[in-house]
Design an enzyme around this catalytic site. Structure first.
Site, PDB file in Angstrom:
ATOM      1  CG  HIS A 159      90.089   6.393 -14.036  1.00 21.28           C
ATOM      2  ND1 HIS A 159      88.989   5.644 -13.706  1.00 21.28           N
ATOM      3  CD2 HIS A 159      91.142   5.819 -13.386  1.00 21.28           C
ATOM      4  CE1 HIS A 159      89.352   4.649 -12.901  1.00 21.28           C
ATOM      5  NE2 HIS A 159      90.646   4.728 -12.704  1.00 21.28           N
ATOM      6  CG  ASP A 196      92.292  -0.768 -12.917  1.00 21.85           C
ATOM      7  OD1 ASP A 196      92.911  -1.316 -11.985  1.00 21.85           O
ATOM      8  OD2 ASP A 196      92.426   0.425 -13.196  1.00 21.85           O
ATOM      9  CG  HIS A 198      90.159   2.269  -9.370  1.00 20.80           C
ATOM     10  ND1 HIS A 198      91.521   2.298  -9.261  1.00 20.80           N
ATOM     11  CD2 HIS A 198      89.675   2.541  -8.136  1.00 20.80           C
ATOM     12  CE1 HIS A 198      91.860   2.582  -8.019  1.00 20.80           C
ATOM     13  NE2 HIS A 198      90.760   2.733  -7.323  1.00 20.80           N
TER      14      HIS A 198
END
Length: 204
Positions: A159, A196, A198
């Site tokens: 991220h 994932d 996300h």
């Protein structure tokens, strides 16, 4: 190496979206609180969320180590990573930003970068070792020491954007590793396969 694998042990992630299945007792306790938790359908107060957080528990790494301590994995070559240099991290992040993030780490207590991403006195060493694990795994494969490399690390990295830490991520380990593969080992193209719950927004 005997196994052709490069192992570095750091904590592994269990997504909050699996809270109900993984920690049903905590889920029942947490859903009674009043502050929405990022659209998950559950609610948490800040103080309760801190106490309920399962993402940074030392038991995570121990669970990975215990699983890999079985006979099935006895032949694996396990190595502890050296911390990456700030110059290496700067392959994927502006160096001035990297140094600012390092300088932001507290001598004691916690510094909240955002609601999920928290610096503690030990964070930077862990982050740099995580980047080091990814880079040293690339080196092991590219120099013929291993055929494959695996690193179980915490904090994660996918991220983290070029100038923004977020989503439990400070430096983008895989982006640095890919840049290192190109800069040091001469690869022209590197594929990153991210899976994932996300989106790996920082890597993209």
């Amino acid at each position: 190496s005997r196994s052709g694998c490069f192992f570095c042990f750091y904590q592994q992630k269990i997504e909050w979206v699996r809270l109900k299945e993984t920690y049903p007792d905590l889920y029942e306790k947490a859903k009674a609180y009043e502050v929405p938790f990022e659209g998950s359908g559950n609610t948490f107060t800040w103080s309760e969320r801190e106490s309920l957080s399962e993402l940074e528990r030392p038991e995570r790494m121990q669970a990975v180590k215990d699983a890999l301590a079985t006979e099935a994995f006895a032949a694996l070559d396990r190595r502890a990573p050296e911390p990456a240099s700030l110059e290496t991290v700067a392959l994927a992040h502006p160096e001035e930003w990297v140094r600012a993030m390092v300088a932001a780490a507290p001598a004691e207590g916690l510094v909240h970068v955002d609601s999920d991403t928290v610096l503690s006195p030990g964070t930077i060493e862990c982050v740099l070792r995580g980047v080091g694990a990814a880079v040293q795994g690339v080196d092991a494969v590219m120099t013929g020491q291993a055929r494959t490399a695996f690193s179980a690390m915490r904090p994660p990295g996918h991220h983290a954007e070029r100038t923004r830490a977020m989503g439990f991520c400070f430096f983008n380990n895989v982006a640095v590793a890919a840049a290192h593969a190109r800069a040091v080992h001469g690869l022209r193209h590197v594929a990153v396969v991210d899976f994932d719950v996300h989106h790996g927004n920082g890597t993209q």
